[in-house]
Design an enzyme around this catalytic site. Structure first.
Site, PDB file in Angstrom:
ATOM      1  N   ASN A  64     -47.288 -30.937  80.306  1.00  0.00           N
ATOM      2  CA  ASN A  64     -45.792 -31.067  80.683  1.00  0.00           C
ATOM      3  C   ASN A  64     -44.973 -29.216  81.050  1.00  0.00           C
ATOM      4  OD1 ASN A  64     -46.127 -29.334  77.936  1.00  0.00           O
ATOM      5  ND2 ASN A  64     -44.116 -29.740  77.803  1.00  0.00           N
ATOM      6  N   CYS A  95     -44.458 -26.866  80.610  1.00  0.00           N
ATOM      7  CA  CYS A  95     -43.993 -25.290  79.958  1.00  0.00           C
ATOM      8  C   CYS A  95     -45.657 -25.434  78.994  1.00  0.00           C
ATOM      9  CB  CYS A  95     -43.294 -25.032  78.942  1.00  0.00           C
ATOM     10  SG  CYS A  95     -41.450 -25.226  79.133  1.00  0.00           S
ATOM     11  N   GLU A 141     -47.392 -26.706  76.588  1.00  0.00           N
ATOM     12  CA  GLU A 141     -47.970 -26.440  74.982  1.00  0.00           C
ATOM     13  C   GLU A 141     -48.172 -28.120  74.933  1.00  0.00           C
ATOM     14  OE1 GLU A 141     -43.527 -28.305  75.035  1.00  0.00           O
ATOM     15  OE2 GLU A 141     -44.793 -26.685  76.378  1.00  0.00           O
TER      16      GLU A 141
END
Length: 788
Positions: free
Chosen positions: A298, A300, A302
């Site tokens: 995704n 960011c 994580e």
């Protein structure tokens, strides 16, 4: 309290059961601070078409809790959803747990899209690429963020068999996704964000690494390089590694691994991108290898996801998992266990109640049922426990905490599976030999920028970004806001003077601030007090017991070297992190200065060469006529609202600019007047308006992201943007003069400036300082978040 909700729920209960009645006495009151209320009111509460708020904060939490509780009926038509709704409401109202933003915004509303992150496949065909663009639009419209691997696209210059043409390569198609995101995000409550990923063995890797060297490009993308084990071994041995064509998977050349690695590091040092993802490490921990390989995450980084997979996230507030004793504070393990159990139940229900934007996403998501339970408030917990963030004791506590959360989370997932069944792809998964598990993954450390503001705690697993900061309010008025725990300790210990707080706000930390007790300075450390090595140690400690990955920013001081960044990347690899995001303080703004320095160096070099001087003819400015027609544009700047009037002469040519700056006076007004006079003189002397825009555009005086929709970085930049907007209008209307009112009325309401330049340093919504944390960028003043 939303009594209508309870009436509906109670009526829906089976007649044979005596439902539990709702009562205000045993429901916890909302415990939320001023900042949290401000963010909720601005970004989360339901509003009508005129922007009027239609619900209270309490009603918002009831809306979410009751909607998610309805998921129990899908497994038991006689489920006591009232009790479940009260349980869910209680943990949100007490700020012990908070789901991701789309769930807070959309649960119980028409949209009902509850997931934060998605990954879409991009195959090597026009059909696949533009299908992905369409799906991206649907996801961003619903409030989600998207990740893509562009590694399957053939490189630029490669042949296209179907047309006998030449491929333009992955980066050119990334601009298509970027433009689509820009168009869609204008009307959303939660701006869309993208992750663009390319494998390190792709032929276009060098161009990809530098694709965001110009800060004005691909601003709706975070970019990361998928790093392989073979590549890291080649870096270590200073060897060549294979470059592979994605079209036929044949080796088409080699590159020196260290040269590529050095380029990645240099660009990350320069402006924070690209990040790196250890893709083989992610697939090593892929819980469902039978269902496919992970290629992307995704926005960011994580949440590793399969193509068409989504994940819903939520975070436990660790600052609320403490109890006070006579000696101080200690962790309330029983409370933490109970909260984890309720959170796993909540997040599994979200999968059922979610309305997925695309049919394929619903199918893949429900086949694996991934959830991502994480934490926030870790720094606050450490402070209460008297443990410095940059200590081995803190790292050991991080492992103990996350080990406990992961173990208990999986136990609760197994309990749910006993009642509801394991996830459909259980056979062939890493759990296949054991008890059925409801969720293929349970834990993720996600960005919590906005929900941590709502919850009144520190962000994710990050250290405190600042102990005090200045918020810009009204027209240039500044208000100092102090971390509540620091304020509490300062009051109790007697060093809460306005002078000390101003100094703390100015410096951002307690370093070299007189009057602060040593034990307080030891514990209240900020992101920039902590060496990058401790950031990585903490990330690795949490990663050790996290199913998915950890979103975190490794903060560097401005004076950090390229070698410092390289050592952190190597350290992250050796400690088992799945990816790294770095940010060197001021690096985004320094980029503009670097370019300026290069221009200056070239100018100085040219000045030393002998030249033949030929005097150009002197131009006398044309006279201003008696009548001029114009248009005024209001621009938000760091000095207040700047009103810029652009006037035309009788022939429809721009001839002058006037400015009026809000209520400001002194230097601001005089400088704006001077710029207006000189610009007007240049226009009447025959200088092209576009050349004036080019010279003034991007000048920065506040080192900000910028203010308002155009991310204005100075009064000069505001004037340039207003002129750019005016020129765009002229192009759109075919050069029709401003005195043609019919043309003026044709100006679209959503007409905006072109060539947006994104810088980072201040919030574009409110002008307050922003934090580079959780692999994202967030404003604690108003809740703005770059990644949604």
């Amino acid at each position: 309290m939303d009594q209508d909700m309870y009436s509906r729920l109670l009526k829906a209960e089976p007649a044979k059961k005596t439902p539990q009645k709702a009562s205000a006495e045993n429901i916890p009151a909302i415990d939320i601070g001023e900042n949290g209320r401000r963010v909720l009111e601005k970004r989360y509460l339901k509003r009508d078409s005129e922007g009027k708020t239609l619900e209270t904060i309490e009603e918002m939490f009831w809306r979410v809790a009751s909607n998610i509780a309805e998921g129990d009926r899908k497994f038991d038509k006689n489920a006591d959803v009232v009790s479940v709704a009260k349980e869910f409401y209680g943990m949100m109202a007490s700020l012990e747990f908070m789901p991701n933003s789309p769930t807070l915004m959309n649960a119980g509303r028409d949209l009902q899209q509850l997931s934060a992150c998605f990954v879409l496949p991009v195959e090597d065909s026009m059909d696949s690429i533009f299908e992905a663009v369409k799906h991206t639009a649907l996801i961003h419209k619903s409030g989600g963020g998207t990740g893509f691997s562009f590694s399957r696209l053939r490189p630029s210059g490669d042949s296209v068999g179907s047309t006998s043409g030449i491929s333009s390569g992955p980066i050119s198609f990334m601009t298509v996704f970027d433009s689509a995101t820009e168009a869609i995000k204008q009307g959303g409550t939660r701006r869309g964000a993208n992750m663009g990923i390319l494998r390190v063995d792709h032929p276009d890797i060098m161009n990809f690494i530098t694709c965001k060297e110009d800060n004005s490009k691909l601003n709706n993308f975070n970019i990361s390089v998928n790093i392989t084990e073979d590549f890291m071994k080649a870096v270590e041995e200073n060897e060549e590694y294979d470059i592979v064509s994605p079209r036929d998977r044949k080796v088409v050349g080699t590159r020196n691994a260290r040269e590529v690695f050095d380029k990645i590091v240099k660009m990350a040092w320069r402006n924070g991108e690209p990040g790196i993802i250890f893709i083989d490490k992610m697939n090593e921990n892929n819980p469902t290898p039978n269902a496919g390989q992970i290629e992307s995450t995704n926005p960011c980084g994580e949440q590793p996801l399969l193509p068409y997979e989504s994940c819903n996230l939520g975070s436990v507030n660790l600052s609320r998992m403490l109890r006070k004793t006579e000696e101080g504070f200690e962790i309330d393990w029983a409370r933490l266990e109970a909260t984890v159990g309720k959170a796993v139940h909540f997040l599994d229900n979200v999968i059922e109640m979610n309305r997925y934007p695309i049919e394929q996403i619903e199918k893949v998501t429900k086949s694996n049922r991934k959830i991502g339970l994480g934490v926030m408030g870790f720094a606050d917990m450490l402070i209460r426990l008297g443990i410095p963030y940059n200590s081995e004791e803190a790292v050991e506590l991080a492992e103990e905490l996350m080990s406990f959360i992961q173990r208990k989370g999986r136990e609760f997932s197994i309990e749910l599976a006993a009642d509801r069944g394991g996830f459909p792809n259980f056979k062939g998964s890493i759990y296949d030999k054991g008890e059925p598990v409801r969720n293929a993954t349970v834990t993720t450390i996600a960005p919590t920028g906005t929900i941590s503001i709502i919850s009144g705690c520190s962000s994710g697993i990050e250290p405190l970004f600042a102990l005090a900061f200045t918020r810009n309010v009204m027209e240039g008025t500044e208000l100092i806001e102090v971390n509540p725990i620091f304020e509490e300790y300062a009051r109790e210990r007697g060093f809460d003077s306005p002078e000390i707080m101003k100094e703390v706000a100015k410096k951002g930390s307690l370093h070299d601030v007189e009057g602060i007790p040593a034990d307080i300075s030891r514990v209240f450390v900020t992101a920039h007090d902590i060496s990058p090595e401790w950031h990585i140690k903490m990330q690795a400690a949490f990663q050790k017991y996290t199913d998915n990955a950890v979103s975190k920013t490794v903060n560097f001081p401005q004076e950090a070297t390229i070698e410092d960044v390289a050592s952190v990347y190597i350290m992250a690899y050796k400690l088992g992190c799945k990816g790294v995001t770095v940010y060197r303080d001021g690096s985004r703004d320094a980029q503009v200065l670097n370019i300026g320095s290069e221009k200056q160096a070239k100018a100085e070099e040219a000045a030393q060469a002998p030249v033949m001087v030929e005097h150009a003819p002197v131009h006398k400015p044309r006279e201003r006529g008696e009548v001029a027609f114009g248009i005024t544009r209001k621009m938000k700047t760091g000095c207040g609202n700047l009103y810029i009037t652009i006037n035309e002469d009788e022939e429809g040519r721009p001839c002058e600019i006037f400015t009026q700056i809000g209520k400001a006076g002194g230097c601001v007004s005089s400088q704006c007047e001077a710029m207006g006079r000189m610009t007007s003189l240049a226009l009447r002397s025959g200088v092209e308006a576009q050349e004036i825009v080019t010279q003034m555009r991007g000048i920065s005086c506040h080192l900000p992201v910028g203010f308002g929709a155009g991310k204005v970085s100075s009064c000069a930049d505001a004037m340039a943007q207003a002129m750019d907007w005016y020129l765009g209008y002229k192009r759109q209307t075919g050069g029709v003069a401003m005195n043609d009112t019919s043309a003026l009325n044709s100006l679209p309401k959503n007409f905006t400036m072109s060539h947006e330049v994104l810088k980072r340093g201040a919030c574009p919504d409110c002008g307050s300082a922003v934090e580079h944390a959780d692999g994202c960028l967030v404003c604690r003043g108003c809740g703005y978040s770059e990644c949604g």
